[in-house]
Design a protein around this motif. Structure first.
Motif, PDB file in Angstrom:
ATOM      1  N   LEU A   4       0.833  -1.200   0.000  1.00 16.71           N
ATOM      2  CA  LEU A   4       0.000   0.000   0.000  1.00 16.71           C
ATOM      3  C   LEU A   4       0.869   1.253   0.000  1.00 16.71           C
ATOM      4  O   LEU A   4       2.022   1.215   0.429  1.00 16.71           O
ATOM      5  N   GLN A   5       0.310   2.353  -0.455  1.00 19.96           N
ATOM      6  CA  GLN A   5       0.966   3.654  -0.368  1.00 19.96           C
ATOM      7  C   GLN A   5       0.603   4.276   0.980  1.00 19.96           C
ATOM      8  O   GLN A   5      -0.548   4.193   1.407  1.00 19.96           O
ATOM      9  N   VAL A   6       1.566   4.907   1.637  1.00 21.96           N
ATOM     10  CA  VAL A   6       1.337   5.489   2.962  1.00 21.96           C
ATOM     11  C   VAL A   6       0.170   6.475   2.945  1.00 21.96           C
ATOM     12  O   VAL A   6      -0.692   6.450   3.829  1.00 21.96           O
ATOM     13  N   ASP A   7       0.097   7.330   1.924  1.00 22.12           N
ATOM     14  CA  ASP A   7      -0.928   8.377   1.915  1.00 22.12           C
ATOM     15  C   ASP A   7      -2.318   7.876   1.528  1.00 22.12           C
ATOM     16  O   ASP A   7      -3.303   8.607   1.692  1.00 22.12           O
ATOM     17  N   THR A   8      -2.449   6.644   1.055  1.00 18.23           N
ATOM     18  CA  THR A   8      -3.767   6.125   0.679  1.00 18.23           C
ATOM     19  C   THR A   8      -4.134   4.822   1.399  1.00 18.23           C
ATOM     20  O   THR A   8      -5.161   4.229   1.103  1.00 18.23           O
ATOM     21  N   ALA A   9      -3.301   4.380   2.349  1.00 17.21           N
ATOM     22  CA  ALA A   9      -3.497   3.085   2.986  1.00 17.21           C
ATOM     23  C   ALA A   9      -4.876   2.946   3.639  1.00 17.21           C
ATOM     24  O   ALA A   9      -5.566   1.957   3.423  1.00 17.21           O
ATOM     25  N   LEU A  10      -5.295   3.932   4.427  1.00 14.19           N
ATOM     26  CA  LEU A  10      -6.593   3.827   5.095  1.00 14.19           C
ATOM     27  C   LEU A  10      -7.738   3.789   4.096  1.00 14.19           C
ATOM     28  O   LEU A  10      -8.660   2.979   4.235  1.00 14.19           O
ATOM     29  N   ASP A  11      -7.685   4.634   3.094  1.00 13.49           N
ATOM     30  CA  ASP A  11      -8.741   4.648   2.082  1.00 13.49           C
ATOM     31  C   ASP A  11      -8.767   3.324   1.314  1.00 13.49           C
ATOM     32  O   ASP A  11      -9.836   2.778   1.033  1.00 13.49           O
ATOM     33  N   ASP A  12      -7.584   2.818   0.959  1.00 11.02           N
ATOM     34  CA  ASP A  12      -7.510   1.559   0.216  1.00 11.02           C
ATOM     35  C   ASP A  12      -8.094   0.408   1.029  1.00 11.02           C
ATOM     36  O   ASP A  12      -8.870  -0.400   0.509  1.00 11.02           O
ATOM     37  N   LEU A  13      -7.733   0.318   2.292  1.00 10.35           N
ATOM     38  CA  LEU A  13      -8.267  -0.748   3.149  1.00 10.35           C
ATOM     39  C   LEU A  13      -9.750  -0.542   3.421  1.00 10.35           C
ATOM     40  O   LEU A  13     -10.512  -1.496   3.484  1.00 10.35           O
ATOM     41  N   GLY A  14     -10.158   0.707   3.568  1.00  4.64           N
ATOM     42  CA  GLY A  14     -11.572   0.994   3.831  1.00  4.64           C
ATOM     43  C   GLY A  14     -12.484   0.688   2.659  1.00  4.64           C
ATOM     44  O   GLY A  14     -13.678   0.460   2.834  1.00  4.64           O
ATOM     45  N   SER A  15     -11.933   0.634   1.453  1.00  2.32           N
ATOM     46  CA  SER A  15     -12.769   0.364   0.288  1.00  2.32           C
ATOM     47  C   SER A  15     -12.992  -1.120   0.039  1.00  2.32           C
ATOM     48  O   SER A  15     -13.732  -1.501  -0.856  1.00  2.32           O
ATOM     49  N   ILE A  16     -12.333  -1.946   0.843  1.00  3.17           N
ATOM     50  CA  ILE A  16     -12.484  -3.410   0.667  1.00  3.17           C
ATOM     51  C   ILE A  16     -13.811  -3.858   1.219  1.00  3.17           C
ATOM     52  O   ILE A  16     -14.258  -3.473   2.222  1.00  3.17           O
TER      53      ILE A  16
END
Length: 103
Positions: A91-103
């Protein structure tokens, strides 16, 4: 066909000074998807279940003060954004939460 949540009633409401899943939201959701809006056995007395940041934002809409996340949740969010975790997870540090939250 995806559900258009822009027309949904508020997911949470205060009933007798306790925040709960809105019965109108339950009816609306069940009409949209033909499945139960919740799997909680007694939703009329259950506290809201926050399963993602969208739920958390909706929970705080219209409130005078934001309802704080637990310390556990805040710590977990910080750990998810650590570079070592992101590298291991791809994951990218600046998008990690958004990326995980979209699962």
């Amino acid at each position: 066909m995806p559900i258009d949540f822009t027309q949904a009633p508020p997911k949470y409401v205060f009933i007798d000074r306790v925040m709960q899943l809105n019965p109108e939201y339950q009816k609306w959701m069940e009409a949209q998807s033909k499945t139960p809006a919740t799997t909680v056995s007694e939703p009329e007395i259950a506290l809201p279940i926050i399963s993602n940041m969208d739920d958390y934002q909706q929970l705080n809409q219209g409130m005078d003060v934001d309802i704080p996340l637990t310390g556990f949740t805040t710590e977990t969010m910080a750990k998810i954004q650590e570079p070592e975790f992101c590298l291991d997870a791809g994951l990218q540090v600046d998008t990690a939460l958004d990326d995980l939250g979209s699962i």
